[in-house]
Design an enzyme around this catalytic site. Structure first.
Site, PDB file in Angstrom:
ATOM      1  N   THR A  29      52.044  77.798  17.166  1.00 62.45           N
ATOM      2  CA  THR A  29      51.824  79.244  17.135  1.00 62.45           C
ATOM      3  C   THR A  29      51.944  79.774  18.560  1.00 62.45           C
ATOM      4  OG1 THR A  29      49.410  79.216  17.445  1.00 62.45           O
ATOM      5  CG2 THR A  29      50.239  78.955  15.189  1.00 62.45           C
ATOM      6  N   GLY A  30      52.392  81.011  18.667  1.00 62.45           N
ATOM      7  CA  GLY A  30      52.690  81.541  19.991  1.00 62.45           C
ATOM      8  C   GLY A  30      53.824  80.758  20.627  1.00 62.45           C
ATOM      9  N   GLY A  31      54.773  80.328  19.784  1.00 60.54           N
ATOM     10  CA  GLY A  31      55.818  79.426  20.252  1.00 60.54           C
ATOM     11  C   GLY A  31      57.038  80.099  20.834  1.00 60.54           C
ATOM     12  N   GLY A  34      56.076  81.040  27.121  1.00 67.02           N
ATOM     13  CA  GLY A  34      55.025  80.380  27.878  1.00 67.02           C
ATOM     14  C   GLY A  34      54.704  78.978  27.442  1.00 67.02           C
ATOM     15  N   GLY A  36      53.429  77.841  24.664  1.00 65.55           N
ATOM     16  CA  GLY A  36      53.857  77.493  23.317  1.00 65.55           C
ATOM     17  C   GLY A  36      55.319  77.102  23.261  1.00 65.55           C
ATOM     18  N   SER A 154      40.856  77.149  27.509  1.00 64.72           N
ATOM     19  CA  SER A 154      41.083  77.664  28.857  1.00 64.72           C
ATOM     20  C   SER A 154      39.898  77.316  29.733  1.00 64.72           C
ATOM     21  CB  SER A 154      41.268  79.181  28.836  1.00 64.72           C
ATOM     22  OG  SER A 154      41.297  79.716  30.150  1.00 64.72           O
ATOM     23  N   TYR A 167      37.526  87.244  26.975  1.00 56.21           N
ATOM     24  CA  TYR A 167      38.432  86.097  26.994  1.00 56.21           C
ATOM     25  C   TYR A 167      37.672  84.788  27.163  1.00 56.21           C
ATOM     26  CZ  TYR A 167      42.473  83.204  28.201  1.00 56.21           C
ATOM     27  OH  TYR A 167      43.427  82.227  28.229  1.00 56.21           O
TER      28      TYR A 167
END
Length: 272
Positions: A29-31, A34, A36, A154, A167
């Site tokens: 996901t988020g591929g 960046g 991903g 993170s 965040y």
């Protein structure tokens, strides 16, 4: 202290000779950009059929071309459980199983206590926590026995930084969620772990909401100087960690958090 900007760099083509994911299907996901995208390309180099999910159809098309032939790209708003369900139904119609997943999509919104608004707070948690949870829930029927899921945390979830309430709290929640989900699916032979990246050489600083003009570059430099190795990590270095945790080499590892942060959470950089 020595500037280690070039220390540890290597020829990334070395990984091309390995085929740990030959015949496997791996989802990111988020591929489309960046971290991903780096992981998706690494899975493909090692023989995997890759499935990517992201919001922007244009970026998905470009990413698919970079990843290679056979890439399945699905556009979805990963803050919405309904959209997640629709996307996974579409994927299930094209693949019979998922062997490994990197649940990476995230959103950063840096605002102070006085400036934080409900919309920013909700978007950060909707994507980083709620979205990640419901992707995992929807994937469970597709995950092959012996499969692996890797979340993306993170250092912000471990180190306090002014303006990072939403965040940082979302990433701390995701790290704890990893341990809970690892326990829930261990009986199915599925492993769940999380990588904890530090400052990475991506465009996330430029895309971070709530920063003043030029604030992205200043944030990157603060992160670099606060990292004991005195450099940002490369996306390919995080991809190495993701592929390790997703592979049979990590077959006895579950519920673990692997920092990939240049020492940022391990020790305090000397001022010498």
């Amino acid at each position: 202290m020595q500037d280690t900007t070039d220390v540890g760099r290597r020829d990334l083509a070395v990984g091309d000779r390995r085929k740990r994911f030959l015949g496997k299907t791996c989802l990111v996901t988020g591929g489309s950009r960046g971290l991903g995208l780096a992981a998706a390309r690494a899975f493909a180099r090692e023989g995997a059929r890759v499935v990517i999910i992201a919001r922007d159809p244009g970026r998905l098309k470009t990413a698919s071309e970079l990843i290679g032939d056979g890439t399945i790209a699905v556009a979805a708003d990963l803050s919405s459980p309904a959209a997640i369900k629709t996307a996974l139904t579409e994927i299930a119609a094209q693949v019979d199983r998922i062997d490994a997943a990197f649940i990476n999509a995230g959103h950063s919104g840096f605002k102070s206590l006085d400036d934080m608004d409900e919309a920013t707070w909700d978007m950060v948690f909707d994507i980083n926590v709620k979205g990640s949870f419901f992707v995992m829930q929807g994937l469970r029927p597709l995950l092959a026995p012996g499969g692996a899921v890797v979340f993306c945390g993170s250092v912000a979830g471990r180190r306090a930084r002014a303006g990072g309430a939403a965040y940082g709290a979302s990433k701390a929640a995701l790290e704890h969620l990893t341990r809970i989900l690892a326990d829930e699916v261990i009986g199915d032979g599925i492993r769940v772990n999380i990588v904890i990246p530090g400052g990475m050489n991506t465009d996330i600083a430029a895309r971070t909401t709530g920063l003043p003009p030029g604030g992205g570059d200043a944030m990157r430099e603060r992160i670099r100087l606060g990292t004991p190795m005195l450099r940002l990590g490369e996306p390919e270095e995080l991809a190495d960690a993701v592929l390790f945790l997703a592979s049979s080499e990590a077959g006895y590892i579950t519920g673990a958090a692997l920092p990939v942060d240049g020492g940022a959470t391990g020790f305090i950089r000397s001022s010498a």
